[in-house]
Write an enzyme that holds these catalytic residues in place. Structure first.
Site, short mmCIF file in Angstrom:
data_model
loop_
_atom_site.label_atom_id
_atom_site.label_comp_id
_atom_site.label_asym_id
_atom_site.label_seq_id
_atom_site.Cartn_x
_atom_site.Cartn_y
_atom_site.Cartn_z
N SER A 8 0.85 -1.19 0.00
CA SER A 8 0.00 0.00 0.00
C SER A 8 0.88 1.24 0.00
CB SER A 8 -0.91 0.01 1.22
OG SER A 8 -1.48 1.30 1.38
N HIS A 66 -8.26 1.63 -4.38
CA HIS A 66 -9.23 1.45 -3.29
C HIS A 66 -9.87 2.80 -2.97
CE1 HIS A 66 -9.79 0.33 1.28
NE2 HIS A 66 -10.93 0.46 0.66
N MET A 137 -12.11 -5.49 4.68
CA MET A 137 -11.20 -4.65 5.47
C MET A 137 -10.92 -5.33 6.80
SD MET A 137 -10.31 -2.04 3.76
CE MET A 137 -9.43 -1.26 5.10
C1 DX5 Z 1 -6.49 1.88 5.32
C2 DX5 Z 1 -6.08 1.49 3.93
C3 DX5 Z 1 -4.99 0.44 3.89
C4 DX5 Z 1 -3.72 0.84 4.62
C5 DX5 Z 1 -2.88 -0.39 4.88
O1 DX5 Z 1 -7.70 2.53 5.31
O2 DX5 Z 1 -7.17 1.05 3.16
O3 DX5 Z 1 -4.71 0.09 2.55
O4 DX5 Z 1 -3.01 1.75 3.88
O5 DX5 Z 1 -1.78 -0.05 5.65
P1 DX5 Z 1 -1.31 -0.95 6.89
O6 DX5 Z 1 -0.82 -2.25 6.28
O7 DX5 Z 1 -0.21 -0.13 7.49
O8 DX5 Z 1 -2.47 -1.15 7.77
ZN ZN Z 2 -6.66 0.12 1.18
#
Ligand code: DX5
Ligand code: ZN
Length: 218
Positions: A8, A66, A137
Site C-alpha cells: 500500500s 481502493h 477490510m
Molecule cells: C487503510 C487502507 C490500507 C492501509 C494499509 O484505510 O485502506 O490500505 O493503507 O496499511 P497498513 O498495512 O499499514 O495497515
Molecule cells: Zn486500502
C-alpha cells in the site's frame, strides 16, 4: 487462485511517491495498492486522481485502486482516465452501487467491492457473479499502522466457501494491519490478495521477499 502481495503506497514517502512506487517494482511485486480517502467516508485525506495519473507512466505495476469515498460515482471517470486497472468501491455508503460497477466494467477495468470489519458479508452476495474482487477490510479504514482484526477471517471463510459452491472467480483481498505473522491464517481462510503498508515499507528487501514467498507469490 493466484496469490498476490500488494504493497500500500499510503505507507510510502509522500514527499517522493514515485520512488516508493519504483521500489515495489524493483522488489518484483506485480501489484500496487492505492488508497483514496475523502475526509467524509473516512476521517482522513490521502491523494487524488492526478496523483494516480502522474504515477501511471512510471510503472508497469497493476494499479489496485481502493476508493474510500462517500460518493465514488462522482470520481469514477477521473480514476478511469488516470490508468487504474481495478477500482474497488465500498458498499456502506448510500449510492447506486450497480450502475457505478457497470461504469467501471464498461470502461474495461476490473471491479471490486469492499466492506468494513463490522459490515455483514452477505452484502456482497448480490454481486458475486459479476465482480473480480471482494475486499474485506481488516481495520476500520482511514489510517495505516492499525492492528489486524482477526475476526474478519470468519467472513473470508464464508465468502471462500460460497465462491467454491457457486463456482465464482472473484479474488478475496484483505487490507489493514496485515503482516507476515497473519499469512498462514489468511491462506487457510481463503485470502488471495494481501495488502500491506506498514509491514512492507518498514521491512528490508530480504524480509519483503520472504513475505511474498510465504504467501506463494514467488
Ligand atoms: C487503510 C487502507 C490500507 C492501509 C494499509 O484505510 O485502506 O490500505 O493503507 O496499511 P497498513 O498495512 O499499514 O495497515
Ligand atoms: Zn486500502
Amino acid at each position: 487462485m493466484k496469490k498476490i502481495l500488494a504493497p500500500s503506497l499510503l505507507a510510502g514517502d509522500h514527499g517522493n511517491l514515485g520512488s516508493s512506487l519504483s521500489e515495489v517494482e524493483q522488489d518484483g511485486r506485480q501489484w500496487i495498492h492505492l488508497d483514496l480517502m475523502d475526509g467524509h467516508f473516512v476521517p482522513n485525506l490521502s491523494f487524488g486522481p492526478q496523483t494516480v495519473a502522474d504515477l501511471r507512466p512510471h510503472s508497469e505495476l497493476f494499479f489496485d485502486v481502493h476508493l474510500m469515498l462517500e460518493r465514488p460515482a462522482l470520481y469514477i471517470d477521473p480514476f478511469i482516465k488516470a490508468g487504474s486497472e481495478l477500482i474497488t468501491i465500498h458498499l456502506e455508503p448510500e449510492y447506486d452501487h450497480q450502475s457505478t460497477l457497470n461504469r467501471i466494467r464498461d470502461a474495461g477495468l476490473k471491479t471490486g467491492l469492499a466492506i468494513n470489519p463490522d459490515t455483514p458479508v452477505d452484502l456482497f452476495y448480490p454481486y458475486l457473479s459479476q465482480i473480480d474482487l471482494c475486499l474485506c477490510m481488516t481495520v476500520n479504514p482511514g489510517f495505516g499502522g492499525q492492528s489486524f482484526k482477526g475476526y474478519v477471517l470468519d467472513k473470508v471463510k464464508e465468502l471462500s466457501k460460497r465462491r467454491g459452491e457457486e463456482n465464482h472467480s472473484f479474488l478475496i483481498e484483505v487490507d489493514g494491519g496485515v503482516g507476515p505473522q497473519h499469512v498462514q491464517s489468511c491462506l487457510d481462510a481463503g485470502v488471495d490478495v494481501f495488502v500491506a503498508g506498514t509491514s512492507y515499507y518498514k521491512s528490508s528487501t530480504v524480509e519483503r521477499a520472504n513475505f511474498a514467498r510465504s504467501i506463494g507469490e514467488i
